[in-house]
Design a protein around this motif. Structure first.
Motif, mmCIF file in Angstrom:
data_model
loop_
_atom_site.group_PDB
_atom_site.id
_atom_site.type_symbol
_atom_site.label_atom_id
_atom_site.label_comp_id
_atom_site.label_asym_id
_atom_site.label_seq_id
_atom_site.Cartn_x
_atom_site.Cartn_y
_atom_site.Cartn_z
ATOM 1 N N THR A 113 0.832 -1.205 0.000
ATOM 2 C CA THR A 113 0.000 0.000 0.000
ATOM 3 C C THR A 113 0.864 1.251 0.000
ATOM 4 O OG1 THR A 113 -1.643 -1.215 1.279
ATOM 5 C CG2 THR A 113 -1.882 1.169 1.173
ATOM 6 N N GLY A 114 1.911 1.229 0.835
ATOM 7 C CA GLY A 114 2.802 2.381 0.886
ATOM 8 C C GLY A 114 3.535 2.597 -0.425
ATOM 9 N N SER A 115 3.814 1.492 -1.146
ATOM 10 C CA SER A 115 4.548 1.634 -2.405
ATOM 11 C C SER A 115 3.739 2.387 -3.446
ATOM 12 C CB SER A 115 4.924 0.248 -2.938
ATOM 13 O OG SER A 115 3.782 -0.421 -3.442
ATOM 14 N N LEU A 116 2.391 2.345 -3.349
ATOM 15 C CA LEU A 116 1.566 3.066 -4.316
ATOM 16 C C LEU A 116 1.743 4.571 -4.182
ATOM 17 C CD1 LEU A 116 -1.705 0.943 -4.197
ATOM 18 C CD2 LEU A 116 0.094 0.919 -5.908
ATOM 19 N N GLY A 117 2.207 4.995 -2.998
ATOM 20 C CA GLY A 117 2.511 6.415 -2.831
ATOM 21 C C GLY A 117 3.769 6.823 -3.580
ATOM 22 N N GLY A 118 4.498 5.825 -4.037
ATOM 23 C CA GLY A 118 5.701 6.117 -4.809
ATOM 24 C C GLY A 118 6.910 6.362 -3.936
ATOM 25 N N ALA A 119 8.055 6.135 -4.498
ATOM 26 C CA ALA A 119 9.315 6.422 -3.813
ATOM 27 C C ALA A 119 9.818 7.759 -4.358
ATOM 28 C CB ALA A 119 10.315 5.310 -4.079
ATOM 29 N N ILE A 120 9.641 8.811 -3.559
ATOM 30 C CA ILE A 120 9.900 10.171 -4.043
ATOM 31 C C ILE A 120 11.333 10.321 -4.533
ATOM 32 C CG2 ILE A 120 10.054 12.583 -3.337
ATOM 33 C CD1 ILE A 120 7.688 12.155 -1.532
ATOM 34 N N LEU A 121 12.303 9.887 -3.706
ATOM 35 C CA LEU A 121 13.705 10.102 -4.072
ATOM 36 C C LEU A 121 14.099 9.280 -5.290
ATOM 37 C CD1 LEU A 121 15.368 10.230 -0.547
ATOM 38 C CD2 LEU A 121 14.880 12.116 -2.079
ATOM 39 N N THR A 122 13.666 8.011 -5.323
ATOM 40 C CA THR A 122 14.035 7.155 -6.455
ATOM 41 C C THR A 122 13.424 7.675 -7.750
ATOM 42 O OG1 THR A 122 14.125 5.285 -4.942
ATOM 43 C CG2 THR A 122 14.051 4.790 -7.287
ATOM 44 N N GLU A 123 12.143 8.057 -7.696
ATOM 45 C CA GLU A 123 11.505 8.567 -8.913
ATOM 46 C C GLU A 123 12.138 9.888 -9.363
ATOM 47 O OE1 GLU A 123 7.039 6.594 -8.467
ATOM 48 O OE2 GLU A 123 7.290 8.757 -8.348
ATOM 49 N N THR A 124 12.608 10.664 -8.393
ATOM 50 C CA THR A 124 13.270 11.921 -8.759
ATOM 51 C C THR A 124 14.638 11.659 -9.383
ATOM 52 O OG1 THR A 124 12.133 13.053 -6.946
ATOM 53 C CG2 THR A 124 14.055 14.151 -7.877
ATOM 54 N N VAL A 125 15.411 10.733 -8.775
ATOM 55 C CA VAL A 125 16.749 10.418 -9.317
ATOM 56 C C VAL A 125 16.652 9.886 -10.745
ATOM 57 C CG1 VAL A 125 18.692 8.827 -9.075
ATOM 58 C CG2 VAL A 125 17.843 10.044 -7.082
ATOM 59 N N PHE A 126 15.670 9.022 -11.006
ATOM 60 C CA PHE A 126 15.535 8.421 -12.330
ATOM 61 C C PHE A 126 14.581 9.200 -13.240
ATOM 62 C CE2 PHE A 126 17.165 4.869 -9.861
ATOM 63 C CZ PHE A 126 18.114 4.348 -10.735
ATOM 64 N N ASN A 127 14.165 10.379 -12.800
ATOM 65 C CA ASN A 127 13.256 11.217 -13.608
ATOM 66 C C ASN A 127 12.039 10.418 -14.057
ATOM 67 O OD1 ASN A 127 12.368 13.530 -14.904
ATOM 68 N ND2 ASN A 127 13.448 13.047 -16.793
ATOM 69 N N TRP A 128 11.450 9.664 -13.115
ATOM 70 C CA TRP A 128 10.312 8.782 -13.406
ATOM 71 C C TRP A 128 9.033 9.474 -12.907
ATOM 72 C CZ3 TRP A 128 10.223 4.202 -16.022
ATOM 73 C CH2 TRP A 128 9.063 3.452 -15.954
ATOM 74 N N PRO A 129 8.151 9.893 -13.796
ATOM 75 C CA PRO A 129 6.966 10.664 -13.388
ATOM 76 C C PRO A 129 5.855 9.797 -12.800
ATOM 77 C CG PRO A 129 7.004 10.438 -15.766
ATOM 78 C CD PRO A 129 8.252 9.783 -15.269
ATOM 79 N N GLY A 130 6.036 9.357 -11.562
ATOM 80 C CA GLY A 130 5.030 8.536 -10.889
ATOM 81 C C GLY A 130 4.352 9.317 -9.777
ATOM 82 N N MET A 131 3.736 8.588 -8.834
ATOM 83 C CA MET A 131 2.995 9.224 -7.743
ATOM 84 C C MET A 131 3.925 9.971 -6.781
ATOM 85 S SD MET A 131 -0.261 8.699 -8.110
ATOM 86 C CE MET A 131 -1.039 8.742 -6.501
ATOM 87 N N GLY A 132 5.089 9.386 -6.496
ATOM 88 C CA GLY A 132 6.025 10.057 -5.595
ATOM 89 C C GLY A 132 6.527 11.362 -6.191
ATOM 90 N N ARG A 133 6.826 11.336 -7.483
ATOM 91 C CA ARG A 133 7.283 12.547 -8.162
ATOM 92 C C ARG A 133 6.157 13.580 -8.222
ATOM 93 N NH1 ARG A 133 11.295 13.917 -11.919
ATOM 94 N NH2 ARG A 133 11.133 16.173 -12.143
ATOM 95 N N LEU A 134 4.909 13.108 -8.368
ATOM 96 C CA LEU A 134 3.766 14.027 -8.387
ATOM 97 C C LEU A 134 3.631 14.748 -7.045
ATOM 98 C CD1 LEU A 134 1.223 15.117 -9.809
ATOM 99 C CD2 LEU A 134 -0.024 13.136 -8.937
ATOM 100 N N TYR A 135 3.791 14.000 -5.961
ATOM 101 C CA TYR A 135 3.716 14.615 -4.623
ATOM 102 C C TYR A 135 4.843 15.643 -4.451
ATOM 103 C CZ TYR A 135 1.386 14.165 -0.098
ATOM 104 O OH TYR A 135 0.607 14.372 1.002
ATOM 105 N N PHE A 136 6.038 15.258 -4.893
ATOM 106 C CA PHE A 136 7.180 16.162 -4.796
ATOM 107 C C PHE A 136 6.932 17.445 -5.599
ATOM 108 C CE2 PHE A 136 11.233 17.625 -6.623
ATOM 109 C CZ PHE A 136 11.934 17.899 -5.455
ATOM 110 N N ASP A 137 6.426 17.296 -6.835
ATOM 111 C CA ASP A 137 6.155 18.471 -7.669
ATOM 112 C C ASP A 137 5.057 19.338 -7.064
ATOM 113 O OD1 ASP A 137 8.070 17.665 -9.454
ATOM 114 O OD2 ASP A 137 6.660 16.664 -10.809
#
Length: 349
Positions: free
Chosen positions: A283-307
């Motif tokens: 369940t927590g993974s659906l929130g996305g991994a903010i740092l990992t998605e940011t490092v790999f420039n992957w536009p997922g849920m974690g990156r959306l929260y960060f943006d």
């Protein structure tokens, strides 16, 4: 009290948690003045653009200022800045609870939509592909290796894997991601350094999907490496503790084979905490991994929260907090049911 009535009470309690979390977020944004400052800045930016347009048609400075003041009053009423923040609280809460998530102020989908629901539906599959896939791989390998280690406690194999697990658990995801990019993308040139697709993106469904999977491999490898050690060690510890309980000793004394003891007595008793970690982790993974998605420039849920936080997009922040809490509440309710199924010792009074 019957099981159904108890689960109904637990469900209502979890819904109460959901509403309380939502209210806390809205109150925090309103009471600290964050929401008012953001809306005022948005209104000023909008008026600045409209001033340039109106100045081409209205030459008289006094008429121009009157027109802008009228427009400013209109925007103040539209954004609700003419009323205290707490008077908007019921409307905002009702809107979010009924899944009317509203429009993002700055963020857009790839086709230009500003609807928050569209943003979530576009980003969620990408996070499932990346973070949830890594969580599933970690869980499967961790369960298998953790149980094997528990049956070989104290051996050289157990000590070696335990040391490697400690190293894996201590690795920061962002650091491992950068290291893997340097090794696999720039030095060995076997994986892309980030993004969803290559440049230019492939045409056609199958080629495009294959390119997406190729770009997802390195982030998945990173997330698996940094989370596998902790999961292996947690499973090993839970199974090992359960195997030393008195009822397991009695089962062995009855002459049951080690496989029967493991399946009937150890794994079943250790299942609730393992399943709890597994479901809450997924369940927590659906929130996305903010740092990992940011490092790999992957536009997922974690990156959306960060943006959303970076651009101070209040509507998206409130909507994502509600959605993540809703997923947590649903997972907790599923766990309440699974506890009764997995462990016959668990009974609600």
């Amino acid at each position: 009290m019957s099981l159904g009535r108890t689960l109904a009470i637990r469900g209502l309690t979890l819904l109460g948690v959901l509403v309380v979390v939502l209210l806390l977020v809205i109150i925090t944004l309103g009471a600290t003045g964050f929401s008012e400052r953001i809306l005022t800045a948005t209104m000023s930016e909008q008026l600045r653009g409209e001033r340039e347009v109106l100045a081409r048609t209205i030459r008289d400075p006094l008429q121009l200022e009157n027109a802008l003041q009228a427009r400013r009053d209109e925007l103040v009423r539209f954004y609700g800045l003419d009323k205290p923040w707490y008077q908007n609280l019921p409307n905002v809460t009702r809107r979010v609870v009924t899944l009317d998530l509203g429009q993002a102020r700055t963020l857009r989908t790839s086709d230009g939509s500003s609807k928050v629901s569209s943003l979530i539906m576009e980003r969620l599959p990408r996070t499932i592909l990346l973070v949830t896939t890594a969580s599933v791989i970690t869980s499967v390998i961790g369960l298998w290796v953790g149980v094997k280690l528990a049956t070989r406690a104290g051996t050289g194999w157990d000590k070696a894997v335990s040391y490697l697990s400690a190293v894996s658990f201590a690795l920061p995801a962002w650091w491992a991601g950068i290291l893997f990019i340097l090794i696999f993308a720039f030095h060995l040139d076997v994986f892309p350094e980030g993004g969803l697709y290559g440049t230019p993106p492939p045409e056609g469904g199958l080629a495009r999907f294959g390119d997406l999977l190729y770009h997802a491999l390195l982030p998945i490898l990173t997330l698996t490496v940094v989370s596998l050690g902790g999961w292996i060690y947690a499973v090993r510890t839970m199974v090992l503790n359960t195997s030393q309980e008195f009822f397991v000793t009695v089962a062995r004394a009855k002459g049951l084979s080690e496989g029967q003891v493991m399946r009937r007595y150890i794994l079943r008793a250790a299942a609730p905490p393992i399943v709890t970690s597994l479901i809450l982790g997924l369940t927590g993974s659906l929130g996305g991994a903010i740092l990992t998605e940011t490092v790999f420039n992957w536009p997922g849920m974690g990156r959306l929260y960060f943006d959303a936080i970076q651009s101070a997009d209040e509507t998206v922040i409130v909507a994502l907090t509600f959605v993540f809490t809703l997923m947590y509440v649903a997972a907790r309710f599923v766990l309440e049911v699974l506890y009764v199924i997995l462990d016959p010792r668990v009974r609600y009074a």
